[in-house]
Design a protein around this motif. Structure first.
Motif, PDB file in Angstrom:
ATOM      1  N   GLY A 296       0.816  -1.231   0.000  1.00  0.00           N
ATOM      2  CA  GLY A 296       0.000   0.000   0.000  1.00  0.00           C
ATOM      3  C   GLY A 296       0.838   1.263   0.000  1.00  0.00           C
ATOM      4  O   GLY A 296       0.349   2.332   0.372  1.00  0.00           O
ATOM      5  N   LEU A 297       2.099   1.167  -0.402  1.00  0.00           N
ATOM      6  CA  LEU A 297       2.971   2.343  -0.416  1.00  0.00           C
ATOM      7  C   LEU A 297       2.949   3.059  -1.762  1.00  0.00           C
ATOM      8  O   LEU A 297       3.403   4.178  -1.873  1.00  0.00           O
ATOM      9  CB  LEU A 297       4.409   1.934  -0.056  1.00  0.00           C
ATOM     10  CG  LEU A 297       4.594   1.407   1.372  1.00  0.00           C
ATOM     11  CD1 LEU A 297       5.979   0.804   1.555  1.00  0.00           C
ATOM     12  CD2 LEU A 297       4.354   2.499   2.391  1.00  0.00           C
ATOM     13  N   GLN A 298       2.455   2.392  -2.784  1.00  0.00           N
ATOM     14  CA  GLN A 298       2.192   3.078  -4.049  1.00  0.00           C
ATOM     15  C   GLN A 298       1.058   2.368  -4.768  1.00  0.00           C
ATOM     16  O   GLN A 298       0.722   1.219  -4.452  1.00  0.00           O
ATOM     17  CB  GLN A 298       3.448   3.178  -4.917  1.00  0.00           C
ATOM     18  CG  GLN A 298       4.019   1.880  -5.407  1.00  0.00           C
ATOM     19  CD  GLN A 298       5.170   2.132  -6.402  1.00  0.00           C
ATOM     20  OE1 GLN A 298       5.119   3.034  -7.233  1.00  0.00           O
ATOM     21  NE2 GLN A 298       6.211   1.306  -6.307  1.00  0.00           N
ATOM     22  N   LYS A 299       0.452   3.076  -5.703  1.00  0.00           N
ATOM     23  CA  LYS A 299      -0.733   2.533  -6.367  1.00  0.00           C
ATOM     24  C   LYS A 299      -0.357   1.772  -7.637  1.00  0.00           C
ATOM     25  O   LYS A 299       0.609   2.122  -8.319  1.00  0.00           O
ATOM     26  CB  LYS A 299      -1.677   3.680  -6.736  1.00  0.00           C
ATOM     27  CG  LYS A 299      -2.466   4.218  -5.546  1.00  0.00           C
ATOM     28  CD  LYS A 299      -3.610   5.104  -6.019  1.00  0.00           C
ATOM     29  CE  LYS A 299      -4.510   5.531  -4.880  1.00  0.00           C
ATOM     30  NZ  LYS A 299      -5.284   4.440  -4.299  1.00  0.00           N
TER      31      LYS A 299
ATOM     32  N   GLU B 135      -7.984   4.625   4.572  1.00  0.00           N
ATOM     33  CA  GLU B 135      -8.253   3.192   4.815  1.00  0.00           C
ATOM     34  C   GLU B 135      -6.952   2.394   4.681  1.00  0.00           C
ATOM     35  O   GLU B 135      -6.683   1.497   5.489  1.00  0.00           O
ATOM     36  CB  GLU B 135      -9.299   2.688   3.811  1.00  0.00           C
ATOM     37  CG  GLU B 135     -10.708   3.166   4.130  1.00  0.00           C
ATOM     38  CD  GLU B 135     -11.694   2.849   3.007  1.00  0.00           C
ATOM     39  OE1 GLU B 135     -12.808   2.419   3.319  1.00  0.00           O
ATOM     40  OE2 GLU B 135     -11.336   3.048   1.821  1.00  0.00           O
ATOM     41  N   ILE B 136      -6.161   2.756   3.687  1.00  0.00           N
ATOM     42  CA  ILE B 136      -4.876   2.046   3.488  1.00  0.00           C
ATOM     43  C   ILE B 136      -3.941   2.324   4.672  1.00  0.00           C
ATOM     44  O   ILE B 136      -3.258   1.433   5.162  1.00  0.00           O
ATOM     45  CB  ILE B 136      -4.231   2.448   2.140  1.00  0.00           C
ATOM     46  CG1 ILE B 136      -5.089   1.911   1.001  1.00  0.00           C
ATOM     47  CG2 ILE B 136      -2.808   1.920   2.026  1.00  0.00           C
ATOM     48  CD1 ILE B 136      -4.660   2.339  -0.382  1.00  0.00           C
ATOM     49  N   ARG B 137      -3.933   3.597   5.144  1.00  0.00           N
ATOM     50  CA  ARG B 137      -3.087   3.933   6.299  1.00  0.00           C
ATOM     51  C   ARG B 137      -3.448   3.083   7.513  1.00  0.00           C
ATOM     52  O   ARG B 137      -2.571   2.566   8.214  1.00  0.00           O
ATOM     53  CB  ARG B 137      -3.236   5.419   6.658  1.00  0.00           C
ATOM     54  CG  ARG B 137      -2.295   5.881   7.769  1.00  0.00           C
ATOM     55  CD  ARG B 137      -2.741   7.153   8.448  1.00  0.00           C
ATOM     56  NE  ARG B 137      -3.984   6.993   9.182  1.00  0.00           N
ATOM     57  CZ  ARG B 137      -4.110   6.383  10.362  1.00  0.00           C
ATOM     58  NH1 ARG B 137      -3.049   5.872  10.950  1.00  0.00           N
ATOM     59  NH2 ARG B 137      -5.276   6.263  10.952  1.00  0.00           N
ATOM     60  N   LYS B 138      -4.764   2.908   7.721  1.00  0.00           N
ATOM     61  CA  LYS B 138      -5.215   2.115   8.882  1.00  0.00           C
ATOM     62  C   LYS B 138      -4.737   0.672   8.765  1.00  0.00           C
ATOM     63  O   LYS B 138      -4.312   0.065   9.754  1.00  0.00           O
ATOM     64  CB  LYS B 138      -6.738   2.165   8.976  1.00  0.00           C
ATOM     65  CG  LYS B 138      -7.238   3.396   9.716  1.00  0.00           C
ATOM     66  CD  LYS B 138      -8.710   3.330   9.924  1.00  0.00           C
ATOM     67  CE  LYS B 138      -9.201   4.614  10.583  1.00  0.00           C
ATOM     68  NZ  LYS B 138     -10.640   4.787  10.440  1.00  0.00           N
TER      69      LYS B 138
ATOM     70  N   LYS C 153       3.438  16.610   1.857  1.00  0.00           N
ATOM     71  CA  LYS C 153       3.819  16.131   0.519  1.00  0.00           C
ATOM     72  C   LYS C 153       4.709  14.884   0.556  1.00  0.00           C
ATOM     73  O   LYS C 153       4.900  14.243  -0.463  1.00  0.00           O
ATOM     74  CB  LYS C 153       4.558  17.255  -0.233  1.00  0.00           C
ATOM     75  CG  LYS C 153       3.631  18.373  -0.706  1.00  0.00           C
ATOM     76  CD  LYS C 153       4.340  19.284  -1.686  1.00  0.00           C
ATOM     77  CE  LYS C 153       5.227  20.275  -0.986  1.00  0.00           C
ATOM     78  NZ  LYS C 153       5.864  21.247  -1.842  1.00  0.00           N
ATOM     79  N   VAL C 154       5.245  14.578   1.751  1.00  0.00           N
ATOM     80  CA  VAL C 154       6.221  13.471   1.823  1.00  0.00           C
ATOM     81  C   VAL C 154       5.567  12.145   1.424  1.00  0.00           C
ATOM     82  O   VAL C 154       4.486  11.799   1.903  1.00  0.00           O
ATOM     83  CB  VAL C 154       6.785  13.336   3.254  1.00  0.00           C
ATOM     84  CG1 VAL C 154       7.630  12.074   3.381  1.00  0.00           C
ATOM     85  CG2 VAL C 154       7.604  14.546   3.607  1.00  0.00           C
ATOM     86  N   GLU C 155       6.235  11.432   0.539  1.00  0.00           N
ATOM     87  CA  GLU C 155       5.774  10.106   0.134  1.00  0.00           C
ATOM     88  C   GLU C 155       6.592   9.060   0.883  1.00  0.00           C
ATOM     89  O   GLU C 155       7.823   9.106   0.851  1.00  0.00           O
ATOM     90  CB  GLU C 155       5.970   9.902  -1.372  1.00  0.00           C
ATOM     91  CG  GLU C 155       5.045  10.743  -2.237  1.00  0.00           C
ATOM     92  CD  GLU C 155       3.592  10.325  -2.109  1.00  0.00           C
ATOM     93  OE1 GLU C 155       3.340   9.142  -1.775  1.00  0.00           O
ATOM     94  OE2 GLU C 155       2.714  11.186  -2.322  1.00  0.00           O
ATOM     95  N   PRO C 156       5.943   8.097   1.540  1.00  0.00           N
ATOM     96  CA  PRO C 156       6.683   7.069   2.283  1.00  0.00           C
ATOM     97  C   PRO C 156       7.715   6.359   1.410  1.00  0.00           C
ATOM     98  O   PRO C 156       8.836   6.118   1.830  1.00  0.00           O
ATOM     99  CB  PRO C 156       5.586   6.091   2.716  1.00  0.00           C
ATOM    100  CG  PRO C 156       4.330   6.875   2.706  1.00  0.00           C
ATOM    101  CD  PRO C 156       4.483   7.933   1.669  1.00  0.00           C
ATOM    102  N   LEU C 157       7.317   6.083   0.175  1.00  0.00           N
ATOM    103  CA  LEU C 157       8.196   5.343  -0.710  1.00  0.00           C
ATOM    104  C   LEU C 157       9.512   6.078  -0.958  1.00  0.00           C
ATOM    105  O   LEU C 157      10.596   5.490  -0.941  1.00  0.00           O
ATOM    106  CB  LEU C 157       7.475   5.123  -2.045  1.00  0.00           C
ATOM    107  CG  LEU C 157       8.085   4.068  -2.952  1.00  0.00           C
ATOM    108  CD1 LEU C 157       8.152   2.722  -2.263  1.00  0.00           C
ATOM    109  CD2 LEU C 157       7.298   3.963  -4.241  1.00  0.00           C
TER     110      LEU C 157
END
Lengths: 224, 344
Positions: free
Chosen positions: A55-58, A78-81, B332-336
């Motif tokens: 769930g870190l990118q689509k 929802e993804i964060r949860k 804006k920070v992206e975890p990836l």
């Protein structure tokens, strides 16, 4: 039984007018309590599929089903949860919070996961998990005073303390020497088996493959 | 909150530096505010001490009270028509003491009024600051344009005008010194919406202060410095937290990856900003109040606690805005992106 299903997942990266298809329709089932190792050459798309599953990118196309629910249709919240309560992460670098002690790193994860434990129970849980990874004696240490292997053990403890259903590990031993790598993999294997955590691991180290239940090879954006 | 506090504890020096800068900027702001207030009091305490009302000047005076003359018949009519109305004049001048030492004063005279001391002919009531020059009740003062002598009959507290102590004298004596029969202004207390009076222009207390030569310019430049410092402190917050956020982009990404809410990361920054600002402000308010007590008597310095609290509130709001603007990076920070950056 598959707890996690990756169904015909595609990913295309665009840069200006140029687009490149990294994943060309990946299908993969992950069974409960099983460790699946994703291997393949650089650029084959193994890290991309892991980050999409986590769930870190689509994905550009296809479905990612966790316990039957399609994550591609979920909102960011929802993804964060799901990430905070059902998933655990171990990365190539430990990515510990530099100003928190080992114990605080784990307490933070319990808070983020919104577990229903009270403060005393949280401390007991932290103590138990640190015992499991052999880091009880360093619970008051800051990351800057830990060795690479110790940091990775703490990262593993942080990834599993909230008892997630899934563990995503992206080259968890890449920054360690072979002795430490084996120690870390043994810990991952023991914990995931004890806690029945389903694990998807990306690795390029063949020595780590014996710790996996299943080995999946990727090439050119497809599973071979 | 715990995480924010733990970071402050672990990175004491970093936060101490920001705290020191905020302390110094806010302390300087309080000191300049005290000076602005003090100078304002020194320049216009006489006017500031009168209750709210309207000052009427002659329309031909071009909003300069020095040039204003109220027709005597019109003055009498106004005093009769409006309860509490007072006709008054102010002119700069000098008095000589018994040792023939000259003192600059602002001569003030008025018709019978509760607002100003009523003095008889050949008597004077002086601002209490002249006591420091050795003048005491019973002393005789002279003026080279006045045929008689003034006997000091008392002192009034905080009655200054145009940076000079006020000397209240009778209307007859004033008319002799300045060779003028008319008063400069009529003050009507308590009227929020001024009545239009033919041939006269009305000014409320604040507007009348601006007719004092140099008052507006003096206050404007000091207030400009004060607000400039307030804006600087806001920018300091924005820059400091921006730098800190840039350093922590990787950390924020990882925290987001493990499920920490973006609002929790903002709260962490707000908590740190609030903590640093509150501690810095408590210290600078305390120190500026101590300075207010020990400031030399000749220094025009006045810093009411209300002003300090108001400015502190402004600092907190500005700090909050500065920190929040810099915090947009967090959103804006992206975890990836953070994971790919490697070790923090």
């Amino acid at each position: 039984m598959a707890i996690f299903t990756i169904d015909d997942v595609e990913k295309t990266f665009k840069s200006g007018d140029v687009s490149e298809k990294i994943l060309k329709g990946v299908d993969l089932d992950l069974n409960e309590g099983e460790i699946t190792a994703l291997v393949g050459p650089s650029g084959s798309g193994k890290s991309t599929i892991l980050t999409i599953a986590a769930g870190l990118q689509k994905a550009t196309g296809g479905q990612v089903l966790f316990e039957g629910k399609d994550m591609t249709q979920m909102s960011q919240e929802e993804i964060r949860k799901i990430r905070s309560s059902e998933f655990g992460f171990v990365f190539q670098s430990s990515h510990l919070v530099p100003f928190l002690t080992v114990e605080d790193q784990l307490l933070l994860m319990l808070d983020v996961a919104e577990t229903k434990l009270n403060k005393k129970q949280q401390k007991q849980e932290v103590s138990k998990v640190l015992d499991l990874v052999g880091m009880s004696h360093r619970k008051d240490a800051y990351p800057s005073s830990l060795s690479g292997g110790e940091k990775q053990r703490v990262a593993i403890a942080r990834a599993i303390i909230h008892q997630p259903k899934m563990l995503f590990a992206d080259e968890p031993t890449a920054s360690l020497d072979s002795k430490r790598s084996k120690e870390v993999m043994e810990i991952i294997r023991n914990l995931t088996k004890t806690l029945k955590i389903t694990t998807l691991m990306v690795t390029h180290d063949e020595d780590m493959l014996p710790y996996a239940d299943r080995i999946v090879t990727m090439k050119d954006g497809l599973i071979e | 909150m715990q995480m924010a506090w733990k970071e402050v504890k672990k990175s004491k020096m970093k936060f101490l530096i920001l705290g020191s800068i905020i302390f110094l900027v806010s302390f300087l702001t309080f000191i300049i505010s005290g000076l602005a207030n003090g100078l304002s009091e020194d320049n216009a305490a006489l006017i500031k001490n009168v209750p709210n009302g309207q000052f009427y000047l002659n329309e031909d005076a071009k909003q300069t009270y020095n040039l204003s003359k109220i027709d005597i018949d019109q003055q009498d009519k106004l005093l009769a028509d409006y309860k509490g109305a007072t006709a008054m004049s102010i002119q700069m001048g000098f008095v000589n003491d018994t040792d023939d030492k000259q003192h600059s004063v602002a001569f003030v005279t008025s018709t019978d009024s509760e607002l100003f001391p009523n003095v008889k002919d050949n008597e004077v009531v002086l601002d209490a600051s002249l006591k420091d020059d050795g003048i005491k009740v019973g002393d005789i003062l002279t003026n080279n344009q006045f045929s008689g002598e003034f006997k000091v009959v008392g002192f009034a507290e905080k009655q200054t005008y145009s940076h000079a102590p006020v000397a209240f004298i009778s209307m007859k004596n004033y008319q002799e010194i300045y060779r003028v029969m008319e008063m400069q202004t009529v003050f009507i207390p308590g009227s929020d919406s001024p009545d239009s009076i033919k041939g006269l222009e009305s000014f409320n207390n604040k507007e009348f202060l601006n007719t004092i030569p140099s008052y507006g310019a003096e206050q404007m430049s000091l207030n400009m410095i004060i607000w400039f410092l307030v804006v600087i402190s806001g920018m300091l917050f924005a820059i400091f937290f921006y730098m800190m956020n840039v350093q922590k982009i990787g950390l924020y990404g990882i925290l987001k990856a493990i499920g920490v809410k973006t609002i929790s990361l903002f709260s962490m920054m707000w908590y740190q900003m609030l903590l640093i600002t509150a501690v810095s402000l408590v210290l600078s308010v305390g120190l500026s109040q101590v300075f207010s007590m020990v400031a030399p008597a000749g220094m025009p310095f006045s810093l009411p606690i209300e002003t300090s609290l108001l400015l502190s509130g402004v600092f907190l709001v500005i700090g909050f805005i500065g920190a929040t603007i810099s915090g947009f990076q967090i959103k804006k920070v992206e975890p990836l992106q953070a994971i790919q950056q490697g070790e923090m």
